[in-house]
Design a protein around this motif. Structure first.
Motif, PDB file in Angstrom:
ATOM      1  N   UNK A   1      32.453  27.646 -17.322  1.00 53.32           N
ATOM      2  CA  UNK A   1      31.616  27.759 -18.514  1.00 53.32           C
ATOM      3  C   UNK A   1      30.240  28.316 -18.169  1.00 53.32           C
ATOM      4  N   UNK A   2      29.665  27.883 -17.068  1.00 55.66           N
ATOM      5  CA  UNK A   2      28.354  28.390 -16.657  1.00 55.66           C
ATOM      6  C   UNK A   2      28.460  29.865 -16.262  1.00 55.66           C
ATOM      7  N   UNK A   3      29.528  30.224 -15.555  1.00 63.10           N
ATOM      8  CA  UNK A   3      29.711  31.628 -15.163  1.00 63.10           C
ATOM      9  C   UNK A   3      29.878  32.509 -16.393  1.00 63.10           C
ATOM     10  N   UNK A   4      30.675  32.054 -17.359  1.00 61.55           N
ATOM     11  CA  UNK A   4      30.875  32.822 -18.586  1.00 61.55           C
ATOM     12  C   UNK A   4      29.572  32.967 -19.361  1.00 61.55           C
ATOM     13  N   UNK A   5      28.791  31.901 -19.407  1.00 59.84           N
ATOM     14  CA  UNK A   5      27.506  31.963 -20.102  1.00 59.84           C
ATOM     15  C   UNK A   5      26.541  32.899 -19.388  1.00 59.84           C
ATOM     16  N   UNK A   6      26.583  32.900 -18.073  1.00 58.01           N
ATOM     17  CA  UNK A   6      25.730  33.804 -17.302  1.00 58.01           C
ATOM     18  C   UNK A   6      26.101  35.255 -17.578  1.00 58.01           C
ATOM     19  N   UNK A   7      27.396  35.540 -17.610  1.00 57.86           N
ATOM     20  CA  UNK A   7      27.848  36.906 -17.888  1.00 57.86           C
ATOM     21  C   UNK A   7      27.462  37.323 -19.302  1.00 57.86           C
TER      22      UNK A   7
ATOM     23  N   UNK B   1      28.048  21.477 -30.397  1.00 52.29           N
ATOM     24  CA  UNK B   1      26.950  22.424 -30.233  1.00 52.29           C
ATOM     25  C   UNK B   1      26.103  22.106 -29.006  1.00 52.29           C
ATOM     26  N   UNK B   2      25.823  20.855 -28.788  1.00 53.93           N
ATOM     27  CA  UNK B   2      25.000  20.451 -27.643  1.00 53.93           C
ATOM     28  C   UNK B   2      25.629  20.831 -26.314  1.00 53.93           C
ATOM     29  N   UNK B   3      26.938  20.647 -26.211  1.00 58.30           N
ATOM     30  CA  UNK B   3      27.649  21.001 -24.977  1.00 58.30           C
ATOM     31  C   UNK B   3      27.587  22.511 -24.762  1.00 58.30           C
ATOM     32  N   UNK B   4      27.879  23.267 -25.824  1.00 49.99           N
ATOM     33  CA  UNK B   4      27.860  24.730 -25.721  1.00 49.99           C
ATOM     34  C   UNK B   4      26.460  25.232 -25.375  1.00 49.99           C
ATOM     35  N   UNK B   5      25.454  24.648 -25.999  1.00 52.81           N
ATOM     36  CA  UNK B   5      24.079  25.085 -25.762  1.00 52.81           C
ATOM     37  C   UNK B   5      23.635  24.749 -24.341  1.00 52.81           C
ATOM     38  N   UNK B   6      24.092  23.630 -23.821  1.00 51.51           N
ATOM     39  CA  UNK B   6      23.742  23.242 -22.456  1.00 51.51           C
ATOM     40  C   UNK B   6      24.256  24.276 -21.457  1.00 51.51           C
ATOM     41  N   UNK B   7      25.532  24.627 -21.563  1.00 52.80           N
ATOM     42  CA  UNK B   7      26.094  25.635 -20.666  1.00 52.80           C
ATOM     43  C   UNK B   7      25.425  26.993 -20.881  1.00 52.80           C
ATOM     44  N   UNK B   8      25.161  27.323 -22.141  1.00 51.99           N
ATOM     45  CA  UNK B   8      24.560  28.623 -22.446  1.00 51.99           C
ATOM     46  C   UNK B   8      23.152  28.731 -21.871  1.00 51.99           C
ATOM     47  N   UNK B   9      22.371  27.670 -21.963  1.00 49.46           N
ATOM     48  CA  UNK B   9      21.016  27.704 -21.405  1.00 49.46           C
ATOM     49  C   UNK B   9      21.043  27.824 -19.883  1.00 49.46           C
ATOM     50  N   UNK B  10      21.959  27.107 -19.248  1.00 48.32           N
ATOM     51  CA  UNK B  10      22.085  27.234 -17.792  1.00 48.32           C
ATOM     52  C   UNK B  10      22.419  28.668 -17.418  1.00 48.32           C
ATOM     53  N   UNK B  11      23.351  29.258 -18.161  1.00 53.50           N
ATOM     54  CA  UNK B  11      23.748  30.630 -17.876  1.00 53.50           C
ATOM     55  C   UNK B  11      22.647  31.631 -18.154  1.00 53.50           C
TER      56      UNK B  11
END
Length: 106
Positions: free
Chosen positions: A34-40, A82-92
């Protein structure tokens, strides 16, 4: 009173439950993916809108916009909260911003 004496030695498992370790491994792999996908996703956003200003400072507004887009896309696919998705998205997004930041020697 010592707690170790309350449980007989015959009832203590000598090895880890393979189901627990497999579940933990799957959870870790999913979180890492999830973090890798958010980073990409943030890197794709950064191609049109830079995440770093010319002076080398982070453009927090652009980072947040990239994270929101990534979180919305993840939420549509996974259905996570939303909180889970936003957490991974912010890390990425922050990882992408740090990767795009030019190296400055001090």
């Amino acid at each position: 009173m010592r707690y170790a004496n309350l449980i007989p030695a015959s009832h203590i498992a000598r090895s880890a439950d393979p189901r627990l370790t497999a579940d933990a491994r799957r959870a870790f792999i999913a979180a890492k993916a999830a973090v890798v996908a958010s980073t990409e996703s943030a890197k794709r956003f950064a191609r049109t809108t830079p995440l770093v200003n010319r002076d080398g400072t982070f453009d927090r507004s652009a980072i947040m916009r990239a994270a929101i887009r990534s979180a919305q896309a993840r939420m549509e696919v996974t259905g996570d909260a939303w909180g889970v998705c936003m957490s991974y998205a912010l890390k990425g997004a922050w990882a992408a911003a740090k990767a795009s930041r030019p190296y400055r020697a001090h």
